[in-house]
Design an enzyme around this catalytic site. Structure first.
Site, PDB file in Angstrom:
ATOM      1  N   CYS A 123     -69.901  49.190 112.092  1.00 12.18           N
ATOM      2  CA  CYS A 123     -70.503  49.387 113.412  1.00 12.18           C
ATOM      3  C   CYS A 123     -69.374  49.302 114.421  1.00 12.18           C
ATOM      4  O   CYS A 123     -68.738  48.256 114.562  1.00 12.18           O
ATOM      5  CB  CYS A 123     -71.559  48.320 113.683  1.00 12.18           C
ATOM      6  SG  CYS A 123     -72.142  48.292 115.403  1.00 12.18           S
TER       7      CYS A 123
ATOM      8  N   ASN B 154     -70.646  55.513 107.705  1.00 15.31           N
ATOM      9  CA  ASN B 154     -72.089  55.695 107.737  1.00 15.31           C
ATOM     10  C   ASN B 154     -72.356  57.153 108.096  1.00 15.31           C
ATOM     11  O   ASN B 154     -71.508  57.833 108.663  1.00 15.31           O
ATOM     12  CB  ASN B 154     -72.777  54.723 108.712  1.00 15.31           C
ATOM     13  CG  ASN B 154     -72.047  54.624 110.040  1.00 15.31           C
ATOM     14  OD1 ASN B 154     -71.252  55.473 110.403  1.00 15.31           O
ATOM     15  ND2 ASN B 154     -72.317  53.585 110.784  1.00 15.31           N
TER      16      ASN B 154
ATOM     17  N   ASN C   7     -77.706  58.739 111.062  1.00 15.49           N
ATOM     18  CA  ASN C   7     -77.704  58.706 112.516  1.00 15.49           C
ATOM     19  C   ASN C   7     -77.802  60.144 113.009  1.00 15.49           C
ATOM     20  O   ASN C   7     -77.278  61.070 112.377  1.00 15.49           O
ATOM     21  CB  ASN C   7     -76.398  58.085 113.030  1.00 15.49           C
ATOM     22  CG  ASN C   7     -76.235  56.646 112.592  1.00 15.49           C
ATOM     23  OD1 ASN C   7     -76.975  55.767 112.996  1.00 15.49           O
ATOM     24  ND2 ASN C   7     -75.250  56.405 111.728  1.00 15.49           N
TER      25      ASN C   7
ATOM     26  N   GLU D 266     -80.381  56.236 116.392  1.00 13.38           N
ATOM     27  CA  GLU D 266     -79.581  55.461 115.451  1.00 13.38           C
ATOM     28  C   GLU D 266     -80.403  55.075 114.237  1.00 13.38           C
ATOM     29  O   GLU D 266     -81.525  54.570 114.364  1.00 13.38           O
ATOM     30  CB  GLU D 266     -79.036  54.211 116.139  1.00 13.38           C
ATOM     31  CG  GLU D 266     -77.930  53.537 115.374  1.00 13.38           C
ATOM     32  CD  GLU D 266     -77.155  52.555 116.242  1.00 13.38           C
ATOM     33  OE1 GLU D 266     -75.969  52.362 115.952  1.00 13.38           O
ATOM     34  OE2 GLU D 266     -77.727  51.985 117.193  1.00 13.38           O
TER      35      GLU D 266
ATOM     36  N   GLY E  44     -70.712  52.955 118.822  1.00 14.68           N
ATOM     37  CA  GLY E  44     -69.317  53.286 118.597  1.00 14.68           C
ATOM     38  C   GLY E  44     -69.124  54.299 117.488  1.00 14.68           C
ATOM     39  O   GLY E  44     -68.419  55.300 117.648  1.00 14.68           O
TER      40      GLY E  44
END
Length: 268
Positions: A73, A150, A183, A201, A211
């Site tokens: 993250c 991610n 995302n 998200e 971010g």
């Protein structure tokens, strides 16, 4: 058991940090869900837990508010770096995440810069359900996909004001093409150095900022030839800078702020 925590945010993208160095990680998926509940808990988009590490200043584990885990993250990494740099009175540290070792530095303006590592474009790395060209996915709107540790899916639109993010976002997040969900970004290009970004998200919903999503959106815009190598990413909560030379690591630069500190009840 009660936990001490610090609540922080990065342009409104809020997260909680639990310092569990010198102890075992106390956080479970169920505990993350309870803490993430904005009505009955602390409330956050992500939870970061600091742990001891032999080859970095700390290891960081991340949870979403729904109790799912994630590899990295960007906002919470900046928050953890800010906290540890203030604690040790240093200008740079290294954090270990599932994404790898991330080098973090404080800039001359007090913002936090994070080397987020290289973006991944292979369909297996994102991952996608089948082999596809990740620069142009076979979905309405022809989004691009990449991974920053991610999964990210980026739509480029002419007018963000007409995009129904609350409807499109969850539908794409859970599309079978993304076995681990994704995302979802909606990007309006202002010019080659500036984009406006809105975010759905994974595991959190509409976010004021993110971010890793800012990195993913900028990377997909650069690889599409729409953007220069240094981009201001303007989210609902404020702006960050993303730099990527098209080959190496992505750098994320932006502010973080402390909101408050506290302790959970014994019932956690």
């Amino acid at each position: 058991m009660p936990l001490n925590f610090q609540k922080m945010h990065a342009n409104g993208d809020d997260f909680v940090i639990v310092d569990s160095r010198h102890s075992d990680c106390p956080v479970t998926s169920a505990m993350a869900r309870r803490m993430g509940d904005r009505h009955r808990g602390v409330g956050f988009n992500q939870l970061a837990v600091l742990l001891d590490c032999d080859d970095a200043d700390a290891r960081v584990m991340f949870w979403n508010a729904d109790g799912s885990t994630l590899d990295v993250c960007g906002s919470a990494t900046r928050g953890a770096a800010d906290m540890l740099m203030r604690e040790s009175n240093v200008m740079s540290i290294t954090l270990r995440t599932h994404r790898g070792l991330l080098t973090c530095e404080r800039t001359s303006t007090g913002e936090i810069s994070v080397d987020m590592g290289q973006p991944l474009f292979n369909w297996r790395d994102i991952p996608l359900a089948r082999e596809l060209d990740t620069a142009v996915l076979p979905l309405a709107g022809s989004p691009a996909a990449c991974s920053m540790g991610n999964p990210h899916c980026t739509y480029f639109v002419d007018d963000l004001a007409v995009v129904d993010i609350a409807t499109i976002g969850p539908a794409i997040e859970s599309n079978p093409l993304f076995p681990l969900k994704t995302n979802v970004h909606f990007v309006q290009v202002i010019n080659r150095k500036h984009i406006r970004l809105r975010i759905w998200e994974r595991g959190a919903g509409i976010a004021l900022g993110s971010g890793s999503c800012s990195c993913g959106a900028a990377v997909n815009g650069i690889r599409r030839g729409l953007l220069d190598s240094c981009v201001e990413v303007e989210c609902d909560g404020g702006s960050v800078m993303v730099r990527w030379d098209g080959v190496g690591a992505v750098f994320l630069i932006g502010p973080v702020e402390v909101s408050f500190s506290g302790m959970t009840a014994d019932s956690y």
